[in-house]
Scaffold this motif. Structure first.
Motif, short mmCIF file in Angstrom:
data_model
loop_
_atom_site.label_atom_id
_atom_site.label_comp_id
_atom_site.label_asym_id
_atom_site.label_seq_id
_atom_site.Cartn_x
_atom_site.Cartn_y
_atom_site.Cartn_z
N VAL A 6 0.85 -1.20 0.00
CA VAL A 6 0.00 0.00 0.00
C VAL A 6 0.88 1.24 0.00
O VAL A 6 1.86 1.30 0.74
CB VAL A 6 -0.94 0.05 1.23
N VAL A 7 0.51 2.23 -0.80
CA VAL A 7 1.11 3.56 -0.69
C VAL A 7 0.06 4.48 -0.10
O VAL A 7 -1.09 4.50 -0.52
CB VAL A 7 1.61 4.09 -2.04
N THR A 30 4.34 2.25 2.06
CA THR A 30 5.13 3.44 1.74
C THR A 30 4.26 4.66 2.03
O THR A 30 3.12 4.74 1.60
CB THR A 30 5.55 3.46 0.26
N LEU A 31 4.83 5.59 2.76
CA LEU A 31 4.17 6.86 3.07
C LEU A 31 4.83 7.93 2.20
O LEU A 31 6.04 8.13 2.28
CB LEU A 31 4.34 7.17 4.55
N LEU A 32 4.04 8.61 1.38
CA LEU A 32 4.57 9.53 0.39
C LEU A 32 4.10 10.95 0.66
O LEU A 32 2.91 11.18 0.90
CB LEU A 32 4.14 9.12 -1.02
N ASP A 33 5.01 11.90 0.61
CA ASP A 33 4.64 13.31 0.73
C ASP A 33 5.72 14.14 0.07
O ASP A 33 6.87 13.70 -0.07
CB ASP A 33 4.49 13.72 2.20
N GLY A 217 8.55 0.77 8.18
CA GLY A 217 7.87 1.46 7.09
C GLY A 217 8.81 2.33 6.29
O GLY A 217 9.89 2.70 6.75
N THR A 218 8.39 2.68 5.08
CA THR A 218 9.20 3.52 4.19
C THR A 218 8.54 4.88 4.02
O THR A 218 7.36 4.95 3.65
CB THR A 218 9.35 2.87 2.81
N PHE A 219 9.28 5.94 4.33
CA PHE A 219 8.80 7.28 4.02
C PHE A 219 9.56 7.76 2.81
O PHE A 219 10.80 7.69 2.76
CB PHE A 219 9.02 8.25 5.19
N THR A 244 5.90 1.26 -7.09
CA THR A 244 4.58 0.67 -7.31
C THR A 244 4.00 0.18 -5.99
O THR A 244 4.72 -0.07 -5.02
CB THR A 244 4.66 -0.51 -8.30
N ALA A 245 2.68 0.04 -6.00
CA ALA A 245 1.97 -0.51 -4.84
C ALA A 245 0.71 -1.20 -5.34
O ALA A 245 0.13 -0.81 -6.36
CB ALA A 245 1.62 0.59 -3.84
N ASP A 246 0.30 -2.21 -4.61
CA ASP A 246 -0.92 -2.92 -4.98
C ASP A 246 -2.16 -2.06 -4.73
O ASP A 246 -3.14 -2.15 -5.48
CB ASP A 246 -1.05 -4.22 -4.18
N GLN A 247 -2.12 -1.24 -3.67
CA GLN A 247 -3.25 -0.40 -3.32
C GLN A 247 -2.73 1.00 -2.96
O GLN A 247 -1.56 1.17 -2.63
CB GLN A 247 -4.03 -1.00 -2.15
#
Length: 414
Positions: A6-7, A30-33, A217-219, A244-247
């Motif tokens: 999940v992203v 993955t946490l994206l900002d 976790g990945t930031f 990429t992420a599944d969700q």
């Protein structure tokens, strides 16, 4: 290439909470900002975990009050006249949902989120070691007029007491005993005892984010607008390359429409802008509680950085330059209440509250895209509702029965 289950797009309190709860379900997240965690809307709020807010902020019904707002001279609300035609349809929907019977139903639907807000925060606070930022002393409404004080007392007894909320009714002397450095412009107060206050909301979010990373976790820094469907999952760009992420979870607050719009969704998401400035108290003055000046419409909160003065609502384009008007109006009346000294910040901070006209967030799956999820639109209560939102959404993504019925928050209501 970075690959995740999940992203989560957006590292404010909602996104970080979603990421933590998904991680606890065994998901690789993955946490994206575009910025570090807790540096946008989550940075500049009043710092309240608002366990007592069982009735959301609604559109005024009193014609005299509406006329006063229309003059655009208030401390608690301001609008850009050029923006008024654009926001008018949204305000009409807000007015519609604020009618008494509809507001009563909306409050009922929001109640499970509010009731579980503090307990869900406490679990994360303990895990992240953030207890030093939390003060369980409630907050106080203060009043300059006897009639508004009497009205608030009646509402506390008739509306809030049945929900088991605890409060103290304060006359001028009792209020002075709890806040000795208040000036003599107030006639009394209502001290709400259930909520907790946060002395640095941004630091709390960063603490939660550090826990997420510590747990594996990945930031990642990146532009959420690069999200696109690819095969059975989603692709996005980070500073270190494609991933990429599944969700995918859109938890971008006031910027959510920048992403969900690309997938063909159109929600009535509006932005209420607001400002804050920190002040050093004069002399030995100390502010012990967060105070809402009900009759003037501003809030003072004791923060690590100083006393934070936060404004009410500004209706203007989300990305328009900041306006100094609200703080210019609020500062002199705030100094009538409490001895504020020099500015601590070099310039005012401006934030954006993501608001939907029915005052409820969107939490749940995207109706037309498998694996795409929403968690945005928390109005004035993003800090309050972040962890409980994270738990509900993680349970939904994991295929479990959520501990709160998510139906009232579904995207399909629009």
């Amino acid at each position: 290439m970075l690959k995740s289950d999940v992203v989560v797009l957006g590292a404010g309190i909602v996104g970080v909470s979603v990421a933590l709860h998904l991680q606890a379900k065994g998901r690789k997240v993955t946490l994206l900002d575009r910025r570090a965690p807790g540096e946008e809307t989550s940075y500049g709020n009043a710092g309240l975990i608002e366990r007592a807010s069982v009735v959301p902020y609604s559109f005024p019904r009193d014609l005299l009050v509406l006329a006063r707002y229309a003059l655009n001279h208030n401390v608690d609300a301001h609008y850009d006249p050029l923006f008024a035609p654009k926001i008018a349809p949204w305000l009409f929907r807000f007015w519609y949902h604020s009618q008494p019977e509809r507001l009563k139903q909306i409050s009922k639907e929001l109640l499970p989120l509010i009731q579980n807000s503090l307990s869900e925060h406490k679990a994360l606070i303990a895990a992240a070691g953030m207890e030093h930022l939390i003060r369980e002393v409630g907050w106080i409404e203060v009043f300059r007029k006897e009639e508004s004080h009497a009205k608030a007392i009646a509402e506390a007894k008739e509306i809030y007491a049945p929900h088991g909320l605890k409060f103290d009714i304060l006359d001028a002397a009792a209020l002075k005993a709890r806040e000795p450095h208040l000036k003599d412009v107030v006639v009394g107060g209502v001290h709400w005892l259930d909520p907790a206050s946060v002395r640095d909301p941004s630091a709390l979010v960063k603490g939660y984010a550090d826990l997420f990373v510590k747990r594996g976790g990945t930031f990642a820094i990146g532009d959420a607008r690069t999200l696109e469907a690819e095969g059975n999952g989603y692709r996005f760009e980070t500073r270190d390359g494609p991933a990429t992420a599944d969700q995918a979870v859109i938890a971008l607050g006031p910027w959510a429409n920048d992403v969900y719009g690309g997938f063909g969704y159109d929600f009535p998401l509006a932005v209420k802008r607001g400002y804050h400035m920190h002040y050093a108290p004069v002399g030995n003055a100390v502010l012990g509680h967060t105070l809402l000046d009900v009759d003037k419409g501003f809030l003072l909160a004791p923060m690590n950085k100083g006393v934070r003065l936060t404004t009410g609502v500004e209706f203007a384009d989300r990305d328009a330059p900041p306006s100094p008007i609200q703080l210019q109006r609020a500062e002199p009346v705030a100094k009538e209440l409490f001895p504020l000294g020099d500015h601590v910040d070099p310039e005012p901070w401006m934030g954006r509250r993501p608001c939907l006209p029915d005052m409820k967030p969107v939490i749940g799956p995207a109706p037309r895209h498998k694996g795409l999820w929403f968690a945005f639109g928390h109005n004035h209560h993003g800090l309050t509702l972040g962890p409980v939102t994270g738990r509900i959404l993680a349970e939904m993504i994991a295929g479990e029965t959520p501990f709160i019925d998510p139906a009232p928050y579904g995207a399909d209501r629009f």
